[in-house]
Scaffold this active site. Structure first.
Site, PDB file in Angstrom:
ATOM      1  N   HIS A  67     -31.331  -9.945 -49.742  1.00  0.00           N
ATOM      2  CA  HIS A  67     -32.090 -10.664 -50.709  1.00  0.00           C
ATOM      3  C   HIS A  67     -33.414 -10.358 -50.548  1.00  0.00           C
ATOM      4  O   HIS A  67     -34.086 -10.187 -51.535  1.00  0.00           O
ATOM      5  CB  HIS A  67     -31.529 -11.919 -50.719  1.00  0.00           C
ATOM      6  CG  HIS A  67     -32.401 -13.115 -51.512  1.00  0.00           C
ATOM      7  ND1 HIS A  67     -31.917 -13.723 -52.847  1.00  0.00           N
ATOM      8  CD2 HIS A  67     -33.958 -13.481 -51.445  1.00  0.00           C
ATOM      9  CE1 HIS A  67     -32.641 -14.400 -53.319  1.00  0.00           C
ATOM     10  NE2 HIS A  67     -33.992 -14.390 -52.577  1.00  0.00           N
ATOM     11  N   GLU A  68     -33.907 -10.604 -49.227  1.00  0.00           N
ATOM     12  CA  GLU A  68     -35.384 -10.373 -49.139  1.00  0.00           C
ATOM     13  C   GLU A  68     -35.720  -8.889 -49.178  1.00  0.00           C
ATOM     14  O   GLU A  68     -36.728  -8.501 -49.670  1.00  0.00           O
ATOM     15  CB  GLU A  68     -35.672 -11.019 -47.774  1.00  0.00           C
ATOM     16  CG  GLU A  68     -35.334 -12.537 -47.354  1.00  0.00           C
ATOM     17  CD  GLU A  68     -35.995 -13.302 -48.452  1.00  0.00           C
ATOM     18  OE1 GLU A  68     -37.232 -12.893 -48.855  1.00  0.00           O
ATOM     19  OE2 GLU A  68     -35.702 -14.222 -48.950  1.00  0.00           O
ATOM     20  N   HIS A  71     -36.870  -8.314 -52.610  1.00  0.00           N
ATOM     21  CA  HIS A  71     -38.264  -8.661 -52.748  1.00  0.00           C
ATOM     22  C   HIS A  71     -39.255  -7.669 -52.268  1.00  0.00           C
ATOM     23  O   HIS A  71     -40.180  -7.271 -52.924  1.00  0.00           O
ATOM     24  CB  HIS A  71     -38.425 -10.060 -52.335  1.00  0.00           C
ATOM     25  CG  HIS A  71     -37.838 -11.274 -52.953  1.00  0.00           C
ATOM     26  ND1 HIS A  71     -38.020 -11.553 -54.231  1.00  0.00           N
ATOM     27  CD2 HIS A  71     -37.128 -12.088 -52.279  1.00  0.00           C
ATOM     28  CE1 HIS A  71     -37.229 -12.645 -54.241  1.00  0.00           C
ATOM     29  NE2 HIS A  71     -36.642 -13.115 -53.393  1.00  0.00           N
TER      30      HIS A  71
END
Length: 376
Positions: A67-68, A71
């Site tokens: 998920h990170e 980003h």
């Protein structure tokens, strides 16, 4: 946030874990082993439940990392510099250097993580439904699908600093044309959600005896603090807009040779040029910082025997800046450092030293773009 342990790098992005991650990992594994899996899949041995829980918890944190990374990869495509990713108490955080270049860039960066969670949630859920494996594997995969979709829903709440809050801020920024105003509005909503979660959590814990209420209240408290911090950071960024490290740093600071004894340092340097911190050099290269408080901890009887290099803070623990770095980024890094000071290098050559006091003074007197004083 201080990273306790660096795990390595993925495509050049530093990955680390905070000590709180260990606590949450253990808590999640314990909850799965004694509560979730025995309830949803009865009939296995205790050892099987523990193994399932450890695998599920590890895969969950791998999902958070992905998920990170979503980003981070999008931020890199937008031209932003990525300082690293840290897994911690509430999952993970990707830390970027500098401001978002535009409202559209912030939207694309903010939505990239939830899209990864959506893909993972759909993949795990579909896999648990369509692929026939052992009951234990099915249980783990199904839970990973559920938890990733739950993470997606929670992250999309329109409350800073959650991804949904960043999406909201990007929209407000686009329509209002004012990043500060957009941040204020999104942070206000974030604090509102935080208060609701705290109130709801206390109600569940006190009146229904649900331990999950304590977690809900804790998450609400985190949202309150983080939303306030986002608002404050935006205000500081506006106040220090255009100010660079070169505008605030102390040039030509007094340096100390690493091979000098503490006694000589006190006699030849400290008494005549009193500062709280001194860059330490060895062969023309900065190797650390000598804080006067560290010298004060050395017994006077050992001054002749102890060298500066034995008392200094090694360079690996010292924040390092470039003259062109934004002052607001330096402030953020120094605020997280135990030293509150950093060195400024140009091609490995020492050009200055900057302290959090210099930055605070710039905020107090409001002189962006001008040199506001010298301190060491």
């Amino acid at each position: 946030m201080t990273t306790s342990l660096e795990l390595g790098r993925i495509f050049g992005i530093r990955i680390g874990i905070n000590w709180s991650w260990i606590v949450v990992f253990a808590l999640i594994a314990w909850t799965l082993a004694v509560g979730v899996f025995p309830s949803t899949n009865p009939g296995f041995s205790d050892g099987a439940y523990i193994a399932m829980a450890i695998v599920a918890a590890a895969a969950f944190f791998a999902s958070l990392l992905l998920h990170e990374l979503g980003h981070a990869f999008q931020a890199r495509r937008e031209g932003m510099e990525i300082e690293g990713i840290t897994l911690w108490l509430f999952g993970g955080v990707a830390k970027f250097k500098g401001m978002f270049p535009s409202a559209g860039a912030e939207f694309r960066i903010a939505i990239a993580g939830p899209l990864v969670s959506l893909a993972l949630g759909a993949l795990f859920s579909l896999g648990a439904w369509a692929v026939s494996t052992t009951d234990a594997v099915d249980a783990v995969v199904a839970w990973l699908g559920y938890i990733n979709l739950t993470l997606l829903v929670f992250n999309m709440l329109p409350a800073l600093p959650l991804d949904g809050g960043r999406v909201l801020r990007s929209a407000l920024w686009h329509f209002r044309g004012d990043f500060r105003s957009a941040t204020r509005g999104a942070a206000r909503l974030g604090r509102g959600f935080g208060l609701l979660l705290v109130a709801g959590g206390i109600f569940l814990f006190v009146f229904q005896g649900a331990f999950s209420g304590a977690w809900l209240a804790f998450i609400g408290w985190f949202l309150l603090q983080a939303a306030t911090a986002e608002d404050r950071y935006a205000m500081v960024s506006e106040s220090l807009g255009g100010v660079r490290v070169r505008d605030l740093m102390t040039r030509e600071p007094v340096t100390v040779p690493a091979s000098m004894s503490i006694a000589r340092f006190m006699d030849e340097i400290a008494w005549s040029r009193r500062y709280t911190t001194y860059p330490v050099v060895d062969g023309g290269r900065v190797v650390g910082l000598l804080a006067f408080r560290c010298v004060a901890e050395v017994p006077r009887s050992e001054w002749e025997l102890r060298l500066v290099r034995e008392c200094m803070i090694p360079r690996e623990r010292v924040p390092v800046f470039d003259e062109d770095d934004a002052a607001v980024d330096a402030l953020a890094e120094l605020s997280e450092s135990e030293l509150n000071r950093g060195i400024v290098l140009e091609d490995e050559e020492l050009t200055g030293i900057v302290s959090i006091t210099d930055l605070a003074r710039a905020l107090e007197i409001g002189m962006p773009g001008r040199r506001v004083g010298r301190a060491a």
